[in-house]
Design an enzyme around this catalytic site. Sequence first.
Site, PDB file in Angstrom:
ATOM      1  CE  LYS A  35       4.376   4.613  -3.065  1.00  0.00           C
ATOM      2  NZ  LYS A  35       5.217   4.693  -4.283  1.00  0.00           N
ATOM      3  CB  SER A 112       2.585   5.775  -6.844  1.00  0.00           C
ATOM      4  OG  SER A 112       3.799   5.064  -6.538  1.00  0.00           O
ATOM      5  CB  SER A 136       6.804   6.488  -7.845  1.00  0.00           C
ATOM      6  OG  SER A 136       5.858   6.124  -8.832  1.00  0.00           O
TER       7      SER A 136
END
Length: 421
Positions: A35, A112, A136
């Site tokens: 990420k 996210s 998330s």
Amino acid sequence: MQAMRYPLNAFLDVPQVPVSNGETGPLAGLGLAVKDIFDVAGYRTGCGNPQKFTETAPATKTAPAVQLILDAGAHFLGKTQTDEFAFSLMGQNSHFPEPVNSAAPDRVTGGSSSGSVAAVAGRLADIATGSDTGGSIRAPASFCGLVGLRTSHGRISLEGTMPLAPSLDTFGWFAKDIETYEKVAELVLSAPPSPLRGGSDGEAGRGEGASTAATSHHKARTKLLRLAALDELVLGDTEATEYRRMLSIVTTVLGEAKPAKPLTHSTDEFYWAFRKVQAHEAWANHGEWISSHAGSLGKGVEDRFRFGMTIDDQALAEANATRTAFRGELRDLLGDDGILVLPTVPGAAPLKADTPENLLAYRERALRLLCLSGLSGFPQITLPLGTVNGAPFGVSLLGPSNSDLHLISLGKSILESNNKG
């Protein structure tokens, strides 16, 4: 900078540089996606925002938690898309095409950690790192049919990671199966606990080893609990029926789920305490940059950040008082062997084409379920046991601080039992 690998839009289209990894180890041969809030040496950390990416120099060191996975043999595949500054729950970044939910392509992936969950669910990666501040890891995992653990706060180092709300931020990951998930857990949870960023948690960073806490539990001693106020947050009759079916799978393995006495505060009070703490800390970390880059954020994300400007000292103190009281109450409720079972989110992932108003309503309802782990600092795992309208729907287990490995072990037993059935 653009998302690539159509049709999943999981990875960022950035120049590739070599990233070293161990030649042998428990994760040898597995591909790792990261990420874009975690530093990887040689790559810029763009945090989901093109302007931030442009202004940021390439990292000189890889985030330690990511490096642990690489050293164990996993090879780096690329950086994955994230919602802007990790401050969203739907996976809809206004700067990029949406990642695709392979399990339900007409629905959002959740965020996210949107690109990471899309990469693993779509079999582009075996493992992908993510983070969980407000949900998330858990929400995307539920939406895309994966296992997802929000780790005990402070258990895993966040050095080399963009902070959002430090007293809530946690490191997390997705994996192609529960066996791989467990291998990653044994690596990242075996490292010494990190000093807490934000300092208000008071639980997970005290130095108790996760493996020690986990192995002190035993399935035969597990005390399964339910809270009616949480069960009632599912969206409707279809979701309630499916949740009861998932609950029956869990209780077959863990025994009866006994109703717990209602908590002192309401789910609305927990929601607002969480929102205020998160927004206040987020603005403290990023408000200066946002103020000097007008128009650089998508509207929903900017609105959430600017809400943090309105939280004065009294409002923050009240929110933290609610948080402290809840943490103590939940600690007493769970004891050493209690496990709270609850819906991970209200139902299946929202449709991509849904209205902004409906997406916001879903987000707010979901956070009433997701915020409990964040406020307490305790770990929570979501298991892909359900389906609603052809899309995945997860059930969660929330345990005492540092019971992370125990939750994974319980989850593995539940999934194996369900697969045999």
